[in-house]
Design an enzyme around this catalytic site. Structure first.
Site, PDB file in Angstrom:
ATOM      1  N   CYS A 165       0.808  -1.224   0.000  1.00  0.00           N
ATOM      2  CA  CYS A 165       0.000   0.000   0.000  1.00  0.00           C
ATOM      3  C   CYS A 165       0.840   1.272   0.000  1.00  0.00           C
ATOM      4  O   CYS A 165       0.499   2.251  -0.671  1.00  0.00           O
ATOM      5  CB  CYS A 165      -0.926   0.005   1.209  1.00  0.00           C
ATOM      6  SG  CYS A 165      -0.065   0.117   2.812  1.00  0.00           S
ATOM      7  N   HIS A 201      -1.212   0.783   7.306  1.00  0.00           N
ATOM      8  CA  HIS A 201      -1.844   0.925   5.993  1.00  0.00           C
ATOM      9  C   HIS A 201      -2.032   2.417   5.725  1.00  0.00           C
ATOM     10  O   HIS A 201      -2.371   3.172   6.637  1.00  0.00           O
ATOM     11  CB  HIS A 201      -3.201   0.213   5.956  1.00  0.00           C
ATOM     12  CG  HIS A 201      -3.872   0.256   4.615  1.00  0.00           C
ATOM     13  ND1 HIS A 201      -3.285  -0.228   3.474  1.00  0.00           N
ATOM     14  CD2 HIS A 201      -5.084   0.762   4.231  1.00  0.00           C
ATOM     15  CE1 HIS A 201      -4.106  -0.059   2.446  1.00  0.00           C
ATOM     16  NE2 HIS A 201      -5.197   0.549   2.881  1.00  0.00           N
ATOM     17  N   ASP A 252      -8.534   4.439  -2.417  1.00  0.00           N
ATOM     18  CA  ASP A 252      -7.545   3.427  -2.036  1.00  0.00           C
ATOM     19  C   ASP A 252      -7.361   2.477  -3.219  1.00  0.00           C
ATOM     20  O   ASP A 252      -8.288   1.776  -3.611  1.00  0.00           O
ATOM     21  CB  ASP A 252      -8.035   2.659  -0.809  1.00  0.00           C
ATOM     22  CG  ASP A 252      -6.980   1.730  -0.221  1.00  0.00           C
ATOM     23  OD1 ASP A 252      -5.968   1.472  -0.904  1.00  0.00           O
ATOM     24  OD2 ASP A 252      -7.176   1.256   0.915  1.00  0.00           O
TER      25      ASP A 252
END
Length: 299
Positions: free
Chosen positions: A75, A115, A130
């Site tokens: 991520c 994250h 995202d």
């Protein structure tokens, strides 16, 4: 935002990377088109962590790895390169660090702040963007209104919450589920993804700083995680043709139909290290367009 008919070298290379015709990114529909391109191109993978070839990260390094060298990442790389790109068109976009619920057991929360996501403020409203929560990808920004957004990978919504995690003040929760045609039935229930506070911004004062960047910090959290969830076992996953999710581990390759949940699995020969590596690399190259590993770590 003013039209931007002249593109930077980075913008042109990014468009090329996600196979999108260069255009001025001005609306949420434009952002959705970029998110769709990212979902189909960038592999969510931890191979540099597993191979112990990580390096400190900043804007230049992340762009070099993901755009120029055509790598994937976790991520903190994929969401960051998306952030740099959308920001370059003048959007009010910033990043926030989150806490993910364990996606296998759903009985505990994982490392706090490991994250990172993007928040876009557009026409006085906030949206979550995202592009790197594994293959749980919405393909378009999610509003902070509990409106359900559906993509080929499932359904998504954001809910306002209180005290979702003990002793940590998070105010919103991303939830997701699979469509009604999916099996097993448990996957059709709303599931916690991650908790976050959109007001606590993760801003790098200097995007050239490698040592103290949020990306470097999160990368180190992954490396130091005592559960070793992402630091020992090789993993690569991506959406294929907007129909299936491809997942590669050291032991197998699995293709999961996004609508039905039906799985097609190839198990590798774990009793023959050479053959196992060959089978792993064959899928790594052909499905994920990533360079082969020299060895598979013994787990």
């Amino acid at each position: 935002m003013e039209p931007n008919p002249i593109f930077s070298e980075f913008q042109l290379e990014f468009f090329k990377r996600i196979k999108m015709q260069p255009k001025s990114i001005e609306t949420l529909n434009d952002v959705s088109e970029v998110m769709s391109g990212c979902a189909q191109i960038f592999s969510f993978e931890n191979l540099d962590v597993v191979a112990n070839t990580t390096e400190p990260l900043n804007r230049e390094v992340i762009i070099q790895q993901l755009v120029n060298n055509k790598q994937g990442g976790l991520c903190y790389k994929i969401n960051s390169v998306f952030y740099y790109f959308i920001k370059s068109f003048g959007f009010n976009i910033y990043q926030v660090r989150c806490c993910v619920e364990n996606q296998e057991t759903h009985d505990c929360w994982q490392i706090n702040g490991a994250h990172i996501i993007n928040i876009i403020e557009y026409e006085n409203k906030k949206y979550l963007a995202d592009v790197a929560f594994g293959c749980n990808l919405s393909y378009e920004p999610i509003p902070f209104s509990e409106e359900i957004i559906e993509s080929c990978t499932g359904l998504y919504r954001i809910r306002k919450v209180d005290n979702i995690i003990r002793d940590i003040k998070y105010t919103y929760l991303l939830e997701f589920k699979k469509p009604d045609s999916f099996s097993p039935e448990s996957a059709r229930l709303w599931t916690n993804g991650y908790a976050f506070d959109p007001l606590v911004k993760a801003i790098d004062i200097d995007e050239n700083d490698k040592i103290d960047s949020h990306a470097t910090q999160i990368q180190q959290l992954i490396i130091d995680d005592p559960t070793k969830e992402f630091s020992v076992k090789p993993l690569a996953t991506k959406v294929v043709n907007n129909e299936s999710i491809a997942t590669l581990t050291s032991n197998s390759f699995t293709l999961t139909n996004c609508k039905t949940g039906e799985k097609t699995k190839v198990t590798f020969d774990i009793n023959n290290e050479i053959k196992q590596l060959e089978q792993f690399n064959q899928h790594l190259i052909s499905i994920f367009n990533l360079p082969p590993l020299k060895f598979l770590p013994k787990i």
